[in-house]
Enzyme design. Structure first.
Site, PDB file in Angstrom:
ATOM      1  N   ASN A 192      -4.916   1.105 -14.071  1.00  0.00           N
ATOM      2  CA  ASN A 192      -6.115   1.874 -14.687  1.00  0.00           C
ATOM      3  C   ASN A 192      -7.519   1.339 -13.855  1.00  0.00           C
ATOM      4  O   ASN A 192      -8.621   1.486 -14.380  1.00  0.00           O
ATOM      5  CB  ASN A 192      -6.456   1.859 -15.875  1.00  0.00           C
ATOM      6  CG  ASN A 192      -7.537   2.987 -16.541  1.00  0.00           C
ATOM      7  OD1 ASN A 192      -8.171   2.483 -17.513  1.00  0.00           O
ATOM      8  ND2 ASN A 192      -7.651   3.895 -15.770  1.00  0.00           N
ATOM      9  N   ASP A 196      -0.464   3.773  -3.985  1.00  0.00           N
ATOM     10  CA  ASP A 196      -1.293   2.685  -4.742  1.00  0.00           C
ATOM     11  C   ASP A 196      -2.071   2.285  -3.618  1.00  0.00           C
ATOM     12  O   ASP A 196      -1.501   1.543  -2.769  1.00  0.00           O
ATOM     13  CB  ASP A 196      -0.440   1.582  -5.470  1.00  0.00           C
ATOM     14  CG  ASP A 196      -1.236   0.918  -6.258  1.00  0.00           C
ATOM     15  OD1 ASP A 196      -2.628   0.912  -6.166  1.00  0.00           O
ATOM     16  OD2 ASP A 196      -0.563   0.037  -7.206  1.00  0.00           O
ATOM     17  N   ARG A 222      -6.279   4.419  -8.953  1.00  0.00           N
ATOM     18  CA  ARG A 222      -6.140   5.918  -8.897  1.00  0.00           C
ATOM     19  C   ARG A 222      -6.362   6.950  -9.997  1.00  0.00           C
ATOM     20  O   ARG A 222      -6.920   7.683  -9.751  1.00  0.00           O
ATOM     21  CB  ARG A 222      -4.425   6.068  -8.457  1.00  0.00           C
ATOM     22  CG  ARG A 222      -4.174   5.671  -7.094  1.00  0.00           C
ATOM     23  CD  ARG A 222      -2.410   5.582  -7.172  1.00  0.00           C
ATOM     24  NE  ARG A 222      -1.927   4.309  -7.883  1.00  0.00           N
ATOM     25  CZ  ARG A 222      -0.652   4.184  -7.764  1.00  0.00           C
ATOM     26  NH1 ARG A 222       0.206   5.256  -7.293  1.00  0.00           N
ATOM     27  NH2 ARG A 222      -0.066   3.148  -8.686  1.00  0.00           N
ATOM     28  N   SER A 223      -6.179   6.229 -11.334  1.00  0.00           N
ATOM     29  CA  SER A 223      -6.370   7.153 -12.377  1.00  0.00           C
ATOM     30  C   SER A 223      -7.881   7.192 -12.668  1.00  0.00           C
ATOM     31  O   SER A 223      -8.181   8.213 -12.882  1.00  0.00           O
ATOM     32  CB  SER A 223      -5.687   6.465 -13.766  1.00  0.00           C
ATOM     33  OG  SER A 223      -5.836   5.109 -13.888  1.00  0.00           O
TER      34      SER A 223
END
Length: 164
Positions: free
Chosen positions: A12, A128, A15-16
């Site tokens: 977290n 990632d 990417r998110s």
């Protein structure tokens, strides 16, 4: 009734939160910010309490996205309040579906790139970027942006269906 979307990656911080920022901007552009809540979390708690990765913040700022973010770990209890859980790769998809308390909750978990019409079959993972350079973060942003229009269309359909 608010429609709730949570993006999930590993820690977290890359990417998110990037997907959260991009999708929140798309929701605002569509005038749905009062009806759609956007959030993010990680499958693990390694970075809980930290800001997003500085490279994520830099790429977002370069593309005029805002992000106020503190990393946290996804909790199975959240399924009851979420409408959609959007994962950034197949590993997250499997992990979240295993965490889901019910089959109905597991059905809420989807891959982000499944909403990108140009990403036919094959590898739908958003790689990632954490262990690479800035080019990986730029590539990540491109993939997130490409899938956001399709995701927005799907969310809009649900929101408008609830209002009908």
């Amino acid at each position: 009734m608010t429609y709730r979307v949570c993006f999930v990656c590993t820690g977290n911080i890359c990417r998110s939160p990037m997907a959260e920022a991009v999708f929140r901007a798309r929701v605002a552009e569509a005038g749905l910010e009062d009806e759609v809540e956007v959030d993010s979390a990680g499958t693990g708690g390694w970075h809980e309490g930290e800001d997003a990765d500085p490279r994520t913040l830099a790429v977002l700022a370069d593309h005029a996205y805002d992000l106020d973010h503190t990393a946290r770990q996804f909790q199975p209890s959240w399924f009851s309040r979420l409408d959609l859980v959007i994962t950034l790769d197949a590993g997250h998809l499997r992990a979240l579906r295993r965490l889901a308390p019910t089959e109905q909750d597991a059905a809420k978990v989807r891959l982000l790139r499944s909403y990108d019409p140009a990403a036919h079959g094959g590898d739908l993972d958003v790689p990632d970027p954490y262990y690479g350079g800035m080019d990986g973060f730029e590539e990540c942003l491109e993939m997130v942006e490409a899938a956001s229009a399709g995701l927005l269309a799907a969310v809009r359909e649900h929101v408008e269906g609830r209002a009908a």
